[in-house]
Design an enzyme around this catalytic site. Structure first.
Site, PDB file in Angstrom:
ATOM      1  N   ASP A 150     -64.420 -49.358  19.522  1.00 50.16           N
ATOM      2  CA  ASP A 150     -64.273 -50.726  20.019  1.00 50.16           C
ATOM      3  C   ASP A 150     -65.106 -51.691  19.181  1.00 50.16           C
ATOM      4  O   ASP A 150     -66.304 -51.499  18.989  1.00 50.16           O
ATOM      5  CB  ASP A 150     -64.722 -50.779  21.477  1.00 50.16           C
ATOM      6  CG  ASP A 150     -64.217 -52.011  22.206  1.00 50.16           C
ATOM      7  OD1 ASP A 150     -64.421 -53.131  21.700  1.00 50.16           O
ATOM      8  OD2 ASP A 150     -63.625 -51.854  23.281  1.00 50.16           O
ATOM      9  N   SER A 189     -60.624 -56.993  24.968  1.00 50.31           N
ATOM     10  CA  SER A 189     -60.341 -55.558  24.973  1.00 50.31           C
ATOM     11  C   SER A 189     -59.239 -55.183  25.950  1.00 50.31           C
ATOM     12  O   SER A 189     -58.550 -54.184  25.749  1.00 50.31           O
ATOM     13  CB  SER A 189     -61.612 -54.772  25.303  1.00 50.31           C
ATOM     14  OG  SER A 189     -62.535 -54.848  24.235  1.00 50.31           O
ATOM     15  N   THR A 214     -60.815 -50.705  27.875  1.00 54.18           N
ATOM     16  CA  THR A 214     -60.016 -49.895  26.957  1.00 54.18           C
ATOM     17  C   THR A 214     -59.504 -48.616  27.598  1.00 54.18           C
ATOM     18  O   THR A 214     -58.290 -48.361  27.576  1.00 54.18           O
ATOM     19  CB  THR A 214     -60.810 -49.594  25.676  1.00 54.18           C
ATOM     20  OG1 THR A 214     -61.181 -50.825  25.056  1.00 54.18           O
ATOM     21  CG2 THR A 214     -59.967 -48.774  24.702  1.00 54.18           C
ATOM     22  N   GLU A 249     -63.006 -43.413  23.307  1.00 56.31           N
ATOM     23  CA  GLU A 249     -63.501 -44.727  22.882  1.00 56.31           C
ATOM     24  C   GLU A 249     -64.991 -44.685  22.570  1.00 56.31           C
ATOM     25  O   GLU A 249     -65.795 -44.234  23.389  1.00 56.31           O
ATOM     26  CB  GLU A 249     -63.271 -45.777  23.975  1.00 56.31           C
ATOM     27  CG  GLU A 249     -63.709 -47.171  23.499  1.00 56.31           C
ATOM     28  CD  GLU A 249     -63.820 -48.190  24.628  1.00 56.31           C
ATOM     29  OE1 GLU A 249     -63.603 -49.384  24.342  1.00 56.31           O
ATOM     30  OE2 GLU A 249     -64.143 -47.815  25.767  1.00 56.31           O
ATOM     31  N   ASP A 251     -68.794 -52.255  20.036  1.00 55.69           N
ATOM     32  CA  ASP A 251     -68.457 -53.628  20.432  1.00 55.69           C
ATOM     33  C   ASP A 251     -69.662 -54.345  21.027  1.00 55.69           C
ATOM     34  O   ASP A 251     -69.951 -55.499  20.683  1.00 55.69           O
ATOM     35  CB  ASP A 251     -67.320 -53.575  21.440  1.00 55.69           C
ATOM     36  CG  ASP A 251     -67.061 -54.908  22.113  1.00 55.69           C
ATOM     37  OD1 ASP A 251     -66.573 -55.825  21.440  1.00 55.69           O
ATOM     38  OD2 ASP A 251     -67.363 -55.032  23.321  1.00 55.69           O
ATOM     39  N   HIS A 278     -71.491 -57.817  19.775  1.00 54.79           N
ATOM     40  CA  HIS A 278     -71.775 -59.009  20.579  1.00 54.79           C
ATOM     41  C   HIS A 278     -73.247 -59.403  20.468  1.00 54.79           C
ATOM     42  O   HIS A 278     -73.582 -60.582  20.440  1.00 54.79           O
ATOM     43  CB  HIS A 278     -71.448 -58.748  22.051  1.00 54.79           C
ATOM     44  CG  HIS A 278     -69.994 -58.831  22.386  1.00 54.79           C
ATOM     45  ND1 HIS A 278     -69.272 -60.002  22.334  1.00 54.79           N
ATOM     46  CD2 HIS A 278     -69.112 -57.874  22.788  1.00 54.79           C
ATOM     47  CE1 HIS A 278     -68.023 -59.783  22.698  1.00 54.79           C
ATOM     48  NE2 HIS A 278     -67.894 -58.493  22.978  1.00 54.79           N
ATOM     49  N   ASP A 329     -59.920 -51.805  18.448  1.00 54.70           N
ATOM     50  CA  ASP A 329     -59.047 -52.727  19.162  1.00 54.70           C
ATOM     51  C   ASP A 329     -59.153 -54.155  18.632  1.00 54.70           C
ATOM     52  O   ASP A 329     -58.230 -54.950  18.787  1.00 54.70           O
ATOM     53  CB  ASP A 329     -59.319 -52.683  20.665  1.00 54.70           C
ATOM     54  CG  ASP A 329     -60.794 -52.859  21.019  1.00 54.70           C
ATOM     55  OD1 ASP A 329     -61.631 -52.895  20.096  1.00 54.70           O
ATOM     56  OD2 ASP A 329     -61.110 -52.955  22.217  1.00 54.70           O
ATOM     57  N   HIS A 330     -60.276 -54.488  18.007  1.00 54.45           N
ATOM     58  CA  HIS A 330     -60.509 -55.817  17.436  1.00 54.45           C
ATOM     59  C   HIS A 330     -61.855 -55.763  16.719  1.00 54.45           C
ATOM     60  O   HIS A 330     -62.613 -54.803  16.856  1.00 54.45           O
ATOM     61  CB  HIS A 330     -60.558 -56.894  18.529  1.00 54.45           C
ATOM     62  CG  HIS A 330     -61.490 -56.556  19.654  1.00 54.45           C
ATOM     63  ND1 HIS A 330     -62.871 -56.559  19.505  1.00 54.45           N
ATOM     64  CD2 HIS A 330     -61.255 -56.147  20.922  1.00 54.45           C
ATOM     65  CE1 HIS A 330     -63.436 -56.182  20.636  1.00 54.45           C
ATOM     66  NE2 HIS A 330     -62.489 -55.913  21.511  1.00 54.45           N
ATOM     67  N   HIS A 363     -65.612 -61.800  19.799  1.00 56.66           N
ATOM     68  CA  HIS A 363     -64.588 -61.142  19.005  1.00 56.66           C
ATOM     69  C   HIS A 363     -64.093 -62.097  17.917  1.00 56.66           C
ATOM     70  O   HIS A 363     -64.279 -63.310  18.011  1.00 56.66           O
ATOM     71  CB  HIS A 363     -63.395 -60.747  19.879  1.00 56.66           C
ATOM     72  CG  HIS A 363     -63.750 -59.807  20.985  1.00 56.66           C
ATOM     73  ND1 HIS A 363     -62.862 -59.441  21.959  1.00 56.66           N
ATOM     74  CD2 HIS A 363     -64.910 -59.149  21.276  1.00 56.66           C
ATOM     75  CE1 HIS A 363     -63.443 -58.599  22.804  1.00 56.66           C
ATOM     76  NE2 HIS A 363     -64.692 -58.422  22.410  1.00 56.66           N
TER      77      HIS A 363
END
Length: 451
Positions: free
Chosen positions: A53, A93, A146, A275, A280, A284, A322-323, A411
């Site tokens: 992620d 997500s 996710t 995952e 992720d 952030h 996912d991004h 993101h």
């Protein structure tokens, strides 16, 4: 000092210069290459779908510097894909997970429903209908966006108690991650109003584990006989990899291996989603050391999956984020070199270090140097002392030393690399959209993903 970053950059350039091909269309196979290299039309019985992620090409480049050599996935780069949601250029997500599970775009915040509210079926569910067993693994709460996208249908991703309820009534065989509170009643300190979903799960055939040791002792579960596995190793999310040795939690690789051991008993094959959730979260926070250490933990899980696939010969491993999160850059400043390898010396997240600061932050230099092996300048110390967000300031100081840049604390819309290993992996070659991934998997498995 020159650090090796060329493989992904060069491969990415080659991919993007190619003609865009709809990945779900039938394409010529590559004959006689063996299951490790793309391998023609060999039958696929198992899918291991691995989602780091927040991971993008710059994470891959920085990780290569951090590690000092290629990652296990670098040799298996196939293409890149776009990630926008139905209602935004930059996805969250929930929408990204839904696209990657169902082949349909939806609005940010929504899981398993199209923009009109219609329920969508997933590639995991299509695999179950074909007789396969299934599993979900995450380092977040297992009810996070996710993993939830592969089983649940909710209008709001934050409704994790409802996601937990849907899990227990679903056909999924293995659930491993954090999130005990999402399954327990308020009377026991959980978030469910009255239900004890852990007890319900046990009554319906789940073996329940809470620690690494219990998990490693539970892999004799027979899914052919209807037995299942539920592992919830923390009240909320699992710990960042930097702090895992202070817990009784299993690693992502150990959860992946345990899941494969259980699911592989199904003679019809299995579908497993894994995952690496906290890459992720590190993005952030602009926390480069947290990001790289959790990428390393994810790589160990990918190595376990690829080793199984190599021995099995009928397993396809897909790796794709996912991004992007944070807009990480490979290098910062004016041709300053690449120094992500120094992040190996960092022993704590920025959040942890900020929590150790005293009221006037006069111990900032001491705390940061203790956990980073860096020597801070007076200006860097003052930037931490004067910041409105001490953790973010610490992370930026550490990132500057590592020559890692950040453009956001959210993101971004960056395209994402996809890696594939095993039979029919060449079907992921090209430039496409995230919705094409489950469509291609359905094509490979010859299952009906009817959305």
């Amino acid at each position: 000092m020159f650090k090796k970053i060329g493989a992904v950059a060069l491969s990415t350039g080659l991919v993007l210069s190619a003609v865009s091909i709809p990945v779900f269309a039938d394409k010529p196979e590559s004959p006689g290459k063996g299951h490790g290299n793309g391998n023609g039309g060999k039958k696929v019985e198992n899918i291991i779908y691995m989602i780091p992620d927040g991971f993008s090409a710059d994470y891959a480049s920085n990780y290569r510097v951090y590690k000092g050599e290629d990652a296990v996935w670098d040799a298996h780069l196939k293409g890149m894909y776009t990630t926008h949601s139905a209602n935004a250029d930059i996805t969250d997500s929930a929408a990204a997970g839904t696209a990657m599970a169902t082949g349909v775009k939806t609005d940010n915040g929504v899981i398993g429903l199209d923009p009109e509210g219609n329920e969508l079926s997933t590639i995991l569910e299509a695999s179950e209908e074909d007789g396969k067993s299934s599993g979900l693994v995450a380092t977040s709460t297992i009810t996070h966006a996710t993993p939830a996208s592969f089983v649940a249908n909710v209008e709001d991703r934050n409704n994790q108690t409802e996601i937990a309820r849907q899990y227990i009534s679903s056909e999924v065989d293995v659930l491993l991650g954090g999130g005990q509170n999402m399954f327990l009643p308020e009377a026991d300190g959980g978030n469910q109003e009255e239900l004890n979903l852990i007890e319900q799960a046990q009554e319906s055939g789940f073996t329940y584990t809470e620690t690494r040791e219990e998990l490693l002792e539970s892999t004799d579960i027979d899914v052919e006989e209807g037995e299942k596995l539920l592992g919830l190793f923390a009240e909320d999310a699992l710990s960042p990899e930097l702090h895992r040795d202070q817990t009784e939690e299993p690693s992502l690789a150990e959860m992946t291996e345990a899941s494969i051991d259980v699911l592989n008993q199904d003679k019809d094959g299995f579908f497993l989603m894994v995952e690496g959730s906290q890459i992720d979260w590190a993005g952030h926070a602009n926390d480069a050391a947290w990001a790289m250490s959790d990428v390393a933990a994810f790589e160990e899980a990918v190595e376990a999956a690829m080793e199984f696939a190599k021995q099995d010969g009928k397993t396809l491993v897909i790796v794709g984020g996912d991004h992007d999160t944070g807009g990480m850059t490979t290098g910062s400043g004016a041709y300053s070199g690449l120094n992500a390898d120094i992040l190996n010396n960092v022993t704590a997240t920025g959040d942890f270090m900020a929590a150790q600061l005293n009221e006037d932050r006069s111990n900032a230099k001491e705390i940061v140097e203790e956990h980073t092996n860096l020597t801070l300048t007076e200006a860097e110390v003052q930037s931490i002392q004067n910041a409105s967000d001490a953790a973010l300031a610490i992370n930026h100081v550490v990132s500057d030393h590592a020559s890692v840049g950040w453009t956001s604390t959210n993101h971004t819309g960056a395209d994402i690399p996809i890696y594939a290993y095993g039979p029919q992996s060449d079907k992921f070659t090209g430039f496409f959209d995230n919705t094409d991934i489950p469509k291609t998997l359905a094509n490979i498995l010859k299952v009906n993903l009817d959305n």
